[in-house]
Motif scaffolding. Structure first.
Motif, PDB file in Angstrom:
ATOM      1  N   GLY A 213      -8.730  -1.358   5.231  1.00 58.26           N
ATOM      2  CA  GLY A 213      -8.056  -0.065   4.990  1.00 58.26           C
ATOM      3  C   GLY A 213      -6.595  -0.309   4.638  1.00 58.26           C
ATOM      4  O   GLY A 213      -6.305   0.038   3.369  1.00 58.26           O
ATOM      5  N   PHE A 214      -5.879  -0.743   5.222  1.00 59.08           N
ATOM      6  CA  PHE A 214      -4.440  -0.761   4.684  1.00 59.08           C
ATOM      7  C   PHE A 214      -4.076  -2.254   4.083  1.00 59.08           C
ATOM      8  O   PHE A 214      -4.470  -3.296   4.475  1.00 59.08           O
ATOM      9  CB  PHE A 214      -3.590  -0.894   6.193  1.00 59.08           C
ATOM     10  N   ASP A 215      -3.204  -2.019   2.910  1.00 57.84           N
ATOM     11  CA  ASP A 215      -2.751  -3.151   2.384  1.00 57.84           C
ATOM     12  C   ASP A 215      -1.504  -3.695   2.712  1.00 57.84           C
ATOM     13  O   ASP A 215      -0.453  -3.215   2.280  1.00 57.84           O
ATOM     14  CB  ASP A 215      -2.892  -2.696   0.623  1.00 57.84           C
ATOM     15  N   ASN A 216      -1.648  -4.677   3.581  1.00 60.55           N
ATOM     16  CA  ASN A 216      -0.522  -5.429   4.064  1.00 60.55           C
ATOM     17  C   ASN A 216       0.226  -6.063   2.832  1.00 60.55           C
ATOM     18  O   ASN A 216      -0.452  -6.731   2.126  1.00 60.55           O
ATOM     19  CB  ASN A 216      -0.612  -6.362   5.105  1.00 60.55           C
ATOM     20  N   PHE A 217       1.517  -5.770   2.769  1.00 64.12           N
ATOM     21  CA  PHE A 217       2.359  -6.815   1.964  1.00 64.12           C
ATOM     22  C   PHE A 217       2.109  -6.590   0.245  1.00 64.12           C
ATOM     23  O   PHE A 217       2.353  -7.183  -0.506  1.00 64.12           O
ATOM     24  CB  PHE A 217       2.258  -8.124   1.991  1.00 64.12           C
ATOM     25  N   HIS A 218       1.538  -5.248   0.024  1.00 64.86           N
ATOM     26  CA  HIS A 218       1.387  -4.853  -1.277  1.00 64.86           C
ATOM     27  C   HIS A 218       0.482  -6.106  -1.848  1.00 64.86           C
ATOM     28  O   HIS A 218       0.611  -6.322  -3.140  1.00 64.86           O
ATOM     29  CB  HIS A 218       2.497  -4.400  -2.085  1.00 64.86           C
ATOM     30  N   GLN A 219      -0.698  -6.417  -1.455  1.00 67.64           N
ATOM     31  CA  GLN A 219      -1.323  -7.622  -1.880  1.00 67.64           C
ATOM     32  C   GLN A 219      -2.150  -7.029  -3.327  1.00 67.64           C
ATOM     33  O   GLN A 219      -2.334  -7.777  -4.413  1.00 67.64           O
ATOM     34  CB  GLN A 219      -2.189  -8.268  -1.213  1.00 67.64           C
ATOM     35  N   GLY A 220      -2.653  -5.725  -3.103  1.00 70.50           N
ATOM     36  CA  GLY A 220      -3.388  -5.248  -4.224  1.00 70.50           C
ATOM     37  C   GLY A 220      -2.816  -4.843  -5.426  1.00 70.50           C
ATOM     38  O   GLY A 220      -3.269  -5.015  -6.549  1.00 70.50           O
ATOM     39  N   ASP A 221      -1.585  -4.170  -5.401  1.00 75.09           N
ATOM     40  CA  ASP A 221      -1.016  -3.619  -6.522  1.00 75.09           C
ATOM     41  C   ASP A 221       0.452  -4.223  -6.718  1.00 75.09           C
ATOM     42  O   ASP A 221       1.460  -3.793  -7.360  1.00 75.09           O
ATOM     43  CB  ASP A 221      -0.623  -2.089  -6.336  1.00 75.09           C
ATOM     44  N   LYS A 222       0.606  -5.466  -6.341  1.00 74.20           N
ATOM     45  CA  LYS A 222       1.787  -6.203  -6.652  1.00 74.20           C
ATOM     46  C   LYS A 222       2.206  -6.293  -7.768  1.00 74.20           C
ATOM     47  O   LYS A 222       3.720  -6.389  -8.350  1.00 74.20           O
ATOM     48  CB  LYS A 222       1.836  -7.622  -5.886  1.00 74.20           C
ATOM     49  N   GLU A 223       1.370  -6.316  -8.882  1.00 74.96           N
ATOM     50  CA  GLU A 223       1.816  -6.676 -10.266  1.00 74.96           C
ATOM     51  C   GLU A 223       2.408  -5.170 -10.911  1.00 74.96           C
ATOM     52  O   GLU A 223       3.018  -5.460 -12.106  1.00 74.96           O
ATOM     53  CB  GLU A 223       0.761  -7.027 -11.148  1.00 74.96           C
TER      54      GLU A 223
END
Length: 453
Positions: A213-223
């Protein structure tokens, strides 16, 4: 590692700042304030005794990241005295306060059916309630032909920086190019001083969380993130994540050869490209920092006196707790590396932010005592807030203890800043989710002044 713990709430007499109270002024009493059902992702100083908070309502990861944010001014009392929102139909991305008491907002508007699907607007809100909006314009490409927009997997792609009453804005446009702007405000109107290229268009990828559910530390959209801060001379420093597509496109556009410092054979393109633009809008240089960078995650950039500091986290092994906090310091004037450190406190460490103290020291904040799936993105529900005093070489001097929320949920110190009267403000989140936990949270702000540490 052994660290000395100092309670903010007990107010032990150890000064983190330079010299205590200011002449003719008194240091306000320490403060701890909580805000239910939100997160305080950024704090900035307003007028003496006032703080501007950027609030975010946490939400599960979506196909297009669209943050839910608002800003609030905390006065001398315990509550928010004024709220700030994006113009109707726009999405608030960032907010910052100026010494005058004015507040500047940066908002985006996405319309995937429009000829160009992304617009950006800065808004100035005076303490008298007067509002002035200015829509930013994209710079024309040198070739004369603009690269077509890409799929915008994240709208969290712009930031603002206050420099006195001036404002810097950095925007990643719909084709993933990055451009920077300096704006003044006079007689109730915006005046654009300059606009400059930071990065050309490049493909960017979104990584989804499988079954989470939640994306800790902006792993998915970091770029997609951009990071920016200004130094005392009015130069702007902008950082972006370096990737297989970003780095060669940067070199081709600017006629540089940063790729020579990377290791393409190992799919290693460094961690960050940091660009310096001087006060007049002239691009000074760009540097590739954080090499090798395959296991590093960039999470912020801050100017600290004469240095530019990058913070985030680094994967150090194959165990669930094999993450260290990561910090890199470079000379602001030249980009030359000063030091780079992995900071190990407990299993699972990371930094969200850092602020300059006296003597080249830093106060770095983030989270610790978490675990993560060694082959995935899932982060544990339980995490502890982290605040460390680092010496001028990035070594740990002491740990600052922060208050925590309910057991079994996440705590993170997300933003730190020094304000007037030698006050240090730390904002963040308690009672926050891990990847699979119910998504809700409570924000906190701690302000401590002078010799109160």
């Amino acid at each position: 590692m052994r660290t000395a713990r100092i309670s903010l709430l007990l107010g032990a007499a150890v000064s983190l700042c330079c010299g205590g109270s200011q002449p003719g002024g008194s240091v306000p009493a320490p403060r701890e304030v909580t805000f239910p059902q939100t997160a305080a992702v950024r704090v900035s100083p307003a007028r003496p005794g006032e703080w501007l908070l950027l609030f975010e309502t946490l939400q599960p990861q979506l196909p297009i990241t669209s943050p839910i944010r608002s800003a609030g001014l905390l006065g001398a009392g315990p509550g928010i005295v004024q709220r700030y929102d994006a113009p109707e139909g726009w999405i608030l991305i960032d907010a910052v306060a100026h010494p005058s008491g004015d507040v500047s907002l940066l908002s985006l508007r996405a319309d995937l059916t429009a000829d160009y699907p992304l617009r950006a607007m800065v808004s100035r809100l005076g303490s008298n309630g007067v509002r002035a909006d200015l829509e930013l314009s994209r710079l024309p490409p040198p070739s004369g032909t603009e690269v077509a927009p890409a799929f915008m997997a994240s709208l969290d792609r712009a930031r603002v920086v206050a420099h006195g009453e001036d404002l810097f804005a950095v925007v990643r446009w719909a084709n993933n190019s990055v451009q920077a702007y300096r704006l003044a405000f006079a007689v109730g109107s915006w005046v654009q001083k300059w606009a400059a290229w930071v990065e050309p268009p490049a493909p960017l990828l979104l990584v989804g969380i499988i079954g989470g559910g939640f994306d800790n530390f902006h792993q998915g959209d970091k770029e997609f993130f951009v990071y920016a801060d200004a130094d005392a001379q009015g130069s702007l420093h902008v950082g972006v994540a370096s990737t297989e597509d970003v780095l060669p496109n940067h070199d081709a556009f600017f006629g540089e050869n940063l790729l020579s410092q990377a290791d393409p054979a190992s799919f290693d393109f460094g961690t960050a490209i940091v660009t310096r633009i001087d006060a007049q809008g002239v691009r000074s240089f760009a540097k590739l920092l954080g090499t090798p960078g395959r296991n590093k995650l960039l999470l912020n950039l801050k100017v600290a006196d004469d240095s530019v500091v990058l913070v985030g986290r680094v994967k150090t092994g194959g165990e669930p707790g094999s993450w260290d906090a990561w910090i890199l310091s470079s000379q602001a004037a030249s980009g030359q590396l000063e030091y780079e450190r992995n900071i190990h406190v407990q299993d699972g460490d990371m930094f969200w932010d850092a602020a300059a103290l006296d003597g080249g020291r830093l106060l770095a904040v983030g989270s610790t005592n978490y675990t993560q799936n060694p082959s995935g993105l899932s982060v544990s529900d339980a995490r502890d807030s982290l605040a460390l005093v680092l010496d001028s070489q990035g070594n740990v001097e002491k740990r600052i203890a922060l208050p925590a929320g309910p057991a079994g949920r996440g705590n993170e110190a997300m933003s730190v800043i020094l304000g007037d009267l030698d006050q240090v403000a730390i904002s963040g989140v308690q009672n926050a989710p891990g990847t699979h936990a119910p998504v809700f949270s409570d924000a906190f702000l701690i302000v401590q002044g002078g010799h109160g540490f």
